[in-house]
Design a protein around this motif. Structure first.
Motif, mmCIF file in Angstrom:
data_model
loop_
_atom_site.group_PDB
_atom_site.id
_atom_site.type_symbol
_atom_site.label_atom_id
_atom_site.label_comp_id
_atom_site.label_asym_id
_atom_site.label_seq_id
_atom_site.Cartn_x
_atom_site.Cartn_y
_atom_site.Cartn_z
ATOM 1 N N ALA A 181 -6.122 9.875 -19.756
ATOM 2 C CA ALA A 181 -7.118 11.116 -19.439
ATOM 3 C C ALA A 181 -7.858 10.954 -18.247
ATOM 4 O O ALA A 181 -7.867 12.067 -17.761
ATOM 5 C CB ALA A 181 -8.256 10.795 -20.188
ATOM 6 N N GLY A 182 -8.112 10.085 -17.051
ATOM 7 C CA GLY A 182 -7.984 10.000 -15.755
ATOM 8 C C GLY A 182 -7.109 10.574 -14.915
ATOM 9 O O GLY A 182 -7.771 11.520 -14.116
ATOM 10 N N ASN A 183 -5.643 10.340 -15.052
ATOM 11 C CA ASN A 183 -5.056 11.291 -15.165
ATOM 12 C C ASN A 183 -5.034 12.922 -15.121
ATOM 13 O O ASN A 183 -4.701 13.808 -14.171
ATOM 14 C CB ASN A 183 -3.696 10.772 -14.936
ATOM 15 C CG ASN A 183 -2.629 11.859 -14.429
ATOM 16 O OD1 ASN A 183 -1.750 11.438 -13.148
ATOM 17 N ND2 ASN A 183 -1.638 12.197 -15.523
ATOM 18 N N ASP A 184 -5.357 13.430 -16.449
ATOM 19 C CA ASP A 184 -5.189 14.920 -16.767
ATOM 20 C C ASP A 184 -6.870 15.684 -15.675
ATOM 21 O O ASP A 184 -6.489 16.350 -14.908
ATOM 22 C CB ASP A 184 -5.391 14.779 -18.217
ATOM 23 C CG ASP A 184 -5.227 15.948 -18.526
ATOM 24 O OD1 ASP A 184 -6.748 17.006 -17.913
ATOM 25 O OD2 ASP A 184 -4.584 16.505 -19.169
ATOM 26 N N ILE A 185 -8.085 14.325 -15.871
ATOM 27 C CA ILE A 185 -8.811 14.472 -15.326
ATOM 28 C C ILE A 185 -8.307 14.943 -13.265
ATOM 29 O O ILE A 185 -9.552 15.816 -12.813
ATOM 30 C CB ILE A 185 -9.958 13.482 -15.438
ATOM 31 C CG1 ILE A 185 -10.792 14.073 -16.391
ATOM 32 C CG2 ILE A 185 -11.452 14.288 -14.505
ATOM 33 C CD1 ILE A 185 -11.488 12.671 -17.009
ATOM 34 N N ARG A 186 -7.168 13.881 -13.076
ATOM 35 C CA ARG A 186 -7.539 14.095 -11.790
ATOM 36 C C ARG A 186 -6.538 16.049 -11.435
ATOM 37 O O ARG A 186 -7.107 15.972 -10.054
ATOM 38 C CB ARG A 186 -6.321 12.362 -10.403
ATOM 39 C CG ARG A 186 -6.949 13.027 -9.817
ATOM 40 C CD ARG A 186 -5.177 11.517 -9.344
ATOM 41 N NE ARG A 186 -3.757 11.475 -10.216
ATOM 42 C CZ ARG A 186 -3.126 12.402 -9.939
ATOM 43 N NH1 ARG A 186 -3.209 12.914 -8.585
ATOM 44 N NH2 ARG A 186 -2.131 12.529 -10.322
ATOM 45 N N VAL A 215 -11.708 19.370 -18.148
ATOM 46 C CA VAL A 215 -12.040 18.418 -17.030
ATOM 47 C C VAL A 215 -13.019 17.698 -18.498
ATOM 48 O O VAL A 215 -12.894 16.930 -18.815
ATOM 49 C CB VAL A 215 -12.761 18.968 -15.995
ATOM 50 C CG1 VAL A 215 -14.024 17.842 -15.255
ATOM 51 C CG2 VAL A 215 -11.505 18.715 -15.288
ATOM 52 N N VAL A 216 -13.675 19.088 -18.484
ATOM 53 C CA VAL A 216 -14.942 18.515 -19.376
ATOM 54 C C VAL A 216 -14.545 18.826 -21.281
ATOM 55 O O VAL A 216 -14.536 16.783 -21.495
ATOM 56 C CB VAL A 216 -15.699 20.073 -19.843
ATOM 57 C CG1 VAL A 216 -16.529 19.832 -21.182
ATOM 58 C CG2 VAL A 216 -16.850 19.987 -18.297
ATOM 59 N N ARG A 217 -13.199 18.858 -21.137
ATOM 60 C CA ARG A 217 -12.546 18.254 -22.708
ATOM 61 C C ARG A 217 -12.009 16.944 -22.976
ATOM 62 O O ARG A 217 -12.100 15.992 -23.696
ATOM 63 C CB ARG A 217 -11.165 19.115 -22.807
ATOM 64 C CG ARG A 217 -10.829 18.952 -24.134
ATOM 65 C CD ARG A 217 -9.632 20.124 -24.454
ATOM 66 N NE ARG A 217 -8.837 20.474 -23.427
ATOM 67 C CZ ARG A 217 -7.531 19.294 -23.267
ATOM 68 N NH1 ARG A 217 -6.879 18.481 -24.159
ATOM 69 N NH2 ARG A 217 -6.741 19.357 -22.432
ATOM 70 N N GLN A 218 -11.587 16.365 -21.348
ATOM 71 C CA GLN A 218 -11.105 15.106 -22.041
ATOM 72 C C GLN A 218 -12.072 13.984 -20.918
ATOM 73 O O GLN A 218 -11.855 13.408 -21.705
ATOM 74 C CB GLN A 218 -10.412 14.925 -20.593
ATOM 75 C CG GLN A 218 -8.960 15.993 -20.505
ATOM 76 C CD GLN A 218 -7.975 15.218 -21.390
ATOM 77 O OE1 GLN A 218 -8.473 14.265 -22.017
ATOM 78 N NE2 GLN A 218 -7.632 16.404 -21.840
ATOM 79 N N SER A 219 -13.474 15.082 -20.660
ATOM 80 C CA SER A 219 -13.762 13.653 -20.165
ATOM 81 C C SER A 219 -15.003 13.766 -21.955
ATOM 82 O O SER A 219 -15.626 12.354 -22.323
ATOM 83 C CB SER A 219 -15.568 14.397 -19.468
ATOM 84 O OG SER A 219 -15.512 14.870 -18.053
ATOM 85 N N ILE A 220 -15.185 14.331 -22.492
ATOM 86 C CA ILE A 220 -16.013 14.363 -23.909
ATOM 87 C C ILE A 220 -15.327 12.448 -24.463
ATOM 88 O O ILE A 220 -15.948 11.867 -24.868
ATOM 89 C CB ILE A 220 -15.401 15.410 -24.687
ATOM 90 C CG1 ILE A 220 -16.329 16.425 -24.172
ATOM 91 C CG2 ILE A 220 -15.701 15.010 -26.468
ATOM 92 C CD1 ILE A 220 -15.482 18.397 -25.000
ATOM 93 N N ILE A 221 -13.292 12.818 -24.129
ATOM 94 C CA ILE A 221 -13.532 11.601 -25.213
ATOM 95 C C ILE A 221 -13.246 9.775 -24.650
ATOM 96 O O ILE A 221 -13.761 9.405 -25.097
ATOM 97 C CB ILE A 221 -11.520 11.552 -25.441
ATOM 98 C CG1 ILE A 221 -11.235 13.223 -25.419
ATOM 99 C CG2 ILE A 221 -10.481 10.756 -25.440
ATOM 100 C CD1 ILE A 221 -11.801 13.175 -27.803
ATOM 101 N N LEU A 222 -13.309 10.578 -23.453
ATOM 102 C CA LEU A 222 -13.816 9.258 -22.253
ATOM 103 C C LEU A 222 -15.498 8.489 -22.848
ATOM 104 O O LEU A 222 -15.563 7.060 -22.384
ATOM 105 C CB LEU A 222 -14.111 9.643 -20.867
ATOM 106 C CG LEU A 222 -12.226 9.620 -20.018
ATOM 107 C CD1 LEU A 222 -11.905 9.968 -18.638
ATOM 108 C CD2 LEU A 222 -11.312 8.765 -20.733
ATOM 109 N N VAL A 223 -15.971 9.566 -22.942
ATOM 110 C CA VAL A 223 -17.638 9.085 -22.691
ATOM 111 C C VAL A 223 -17.691 8.275 -24.088
ATOM 112 O O VAL A 223 -18.149 6.994 -24.636
ATOM 113 C CB VAL A 223 -18.594 10.375 -22.470
ATOM 114 C CG1 VAL A 223 -19.844 10.017 -23.559
ATOM 115 C CG2 VAL A 223 -18.490 10.805 -21.959
ATOM 116 N N SER A 224 -16.971 9.053 -25.009
ATOM 117 C CA SER A 224 -16.739 8.518 -26.536
ATOM 118 C C SER A 224 -16.132 7.289 -26.876
ATOM 119 O O SER A 224 -16.655 6.164 -27.425
ATOM 120 C CB SER A 224 -15.776 9.268 -27.581
ATOM 121 O OG SER A 224 -16.857 10.470 -28.138
ATOM 122 N N ILE A 225 -15.374 6.592 -25.698
ATOM 123 C CA ILE A 225 -14.638 5.416 -26.325
ATOM 124 C C ILE A 225 -15.057 4.356 -25.436
ATOM 125 O O ILE A 225 -15.807 3.526 -25.534
ATOM 126 C CB ILE A 225 -13.135 5.640 -25.704
ATOM 127 C CG1 ILE A 225 -11.676 6.436 -25.572
ATOM 128 C CG2 ILE A 225 -12.286 4.394 -25.071
ATOM 129 C CD1 ILE A 225 -10.962 6.275 -25.699
#
Length: 422
Positions: free
Chosen positions: A80-85, A96-106
């Motif tokens: 997810a971090g690589n995708d956000i970058r 960026v928002v879509r990947q951040s949703i998963i990172l925040v949940s984890i």
């Protein structure tokens, strides 16, 4: 021989699970009300499965398993971090928002792991106190036992409803991805595969990521993350609802005690019951403080999680991208609304029931008793119960329906959704 070995394995597994759930103190059989582990089996099972149940026998093993669980989700952070970058470089803020949703949940689940370790003694003490209360409920009259049964039914409905909401939300990821893949393969002129959660590939091209075995490996791992989030958001969060509903139950029982206080004719008995009420009332205030200590970091977390996640979900809904299956974000937003609504509602219920004691005390026919000490005691009870009982998080936030309304107003007004008004 094989059948005997299988039977022995099943017996060992059942004994292990029972040991995790029941721990060292076992409630007597044959009683009407069991302990919290037997009364709310869904929450306690998921709490145990999520490595957050405060069993002192398995504390060291639990710490090691938590470390392993955290390490197991690090690849998700990497992907997810690589995708956000890459999305930031392409100015693709919707993804960026879509990947951040998963990172925040984890991240929020990891925070719960840390809380369950840092507050293990307080959590254990809290559950033991609730167990002791249920044991005392068995000796109460039918009038009070009806209140207990009503609360148990309500609490079980809440825990089942919360699990259902989480199950539908998390299952929407693999179900929609699978349905879209099957539909595309059967009816599309250019069939394609859909990831459970779309991510930019590392070290391979976008075409190669949909080919075997990369597609299958990432899909299985993403399914693990979905299960990880489901378990991480059910047991610990559900236990908070159990605790607050238990507090409301005790406050209702004390209201009944006050209503029946002056049915006695013996002045000394009335004084004894007043003293017992004051002792019990102070006990429930300490219980609220204990709950607050155990869950205050989590309460701040769910407030931040609600504001961030609902905002990001609606951003994702209103800014659709080609790779998204955006229907799931409606469910995600709904689940997050329920997630912040439940603690706000139950905290408000505790505040209401605590304040209602003052009204009950005033209406308890104290004027028929001429003893000045009893009248003074009732005055003190009324004055004490007029002080609002609030559930706060790190002295920063007061959880009540006003907080929920303010969160909803800020989010929905920001995203200009006219059909939802608070």
């Amino acid at each position: 021989m094989a059948g005997k070995s299988t039977l022995q394995l099943k017996i060992c597994c059942n004994q292990f699970i029972n040991t995790l759930l029941i721990s060292t103190d076992v409630t007597e059989n044959g009683t009407k009300f069991k302990n919290i582990r037997e009364t709310y089996k869904i929450s306690t099972f998921l709490l145990t499965l999520g490595l957050m149940y405060p069993n002192p026998v398995y504390d060291e093993k639990r710490k090691k398993l938590i470390v392993m669980a955290i390490l197991s989700v690090l690849p998700a952070f990497t992907l997810a971090g690589n995708d956000i970058r890459l999305r930031i470089l392409n100015n693709d803020m919707a993804n960026v928002v879509r990947q951040s949703i998963i990172l925040v949940s984890i991240t929020f689940v990891i925070i719960k792991f840390i809380i369950s370790i840092a507050r293990k003694d307080e959590l254990r003490s809290l559950l033991e106190e609730i167990d002791a209360d249920y044991e005392r409920f068995n000796g109460m009259s039918e009038q009070y036992q009806d209140l207990v049964e009503d609360t148990i039914r309500k609490t079980r409905k809440v825990e089942k409803s919360w699990c259902f909401v989480l199950l539908v939300t998390t299952a929407s990821y693999p179900v929609l991805a699978g349905a879209c893949t099957i539909y595309s393969q059967l009816f599309s002129d250019h069939p394609r595969r859909y990831m459970v959660h779309e991510l930019k590939a590392i070290l391979i091209s976008e075409e190669q990521k949909y080919q075997s075995p990369y597609f299958e490996i990432v899909s299985l791992y993403t399914m693990y993350i979905v299960i990880f989030l489901f378990i991480g958001f059910t047991g610990f969060d559900g236990m908070f609802s159990v605790c607050l509903l238990h507090v409301s139950l005790k406050l209702k029982i004390y209201q009944e005690n006050l209503r029946n206080l002056f049915n006695e004719r013996d002045i000394q008995k009335i004084k004894y019951n007043i003293g017992l009420f004051v002792k019990n009332h102070c006990g429930v205030l300490r219980l609220i403080a204990k709950i607050q200590t155990c869950f205050e970091v989590w309460l701040v977390g769910i407030f931040i999680n609600a504001v961030v996640q609902i905002g990001m979900a609606f951003t994702q809904i209103t800014n659709q991208t080609e790779s998204d299956i955006n229907q799931m974000y409606y469910l995600y937003a709904l689940a997050t609304v329920v997630h912040i609504y439940l603690p706000c509602y139950f905290a408000s219920d505790v505040t209401y029931n605590a304040a209602e004691i003052a009204n009950v005390a005033y209406s308890s026919s104290w004027e028929r008793v001429q003893d000045s000490k009893i009248r003074s005691s009732i005055c003190f009870i009324i004055a004490k119960c007029q002080t609002p009982v609030r559930l706060t998080a790190l002295d920063m936030l007061t959880f009540n329906m006003e907080l929920f309304v303010s969160v909803g107003h800020q989010i929905f007004s920001k995203h200009r959704i006219p059909c939802l008004r608070f």
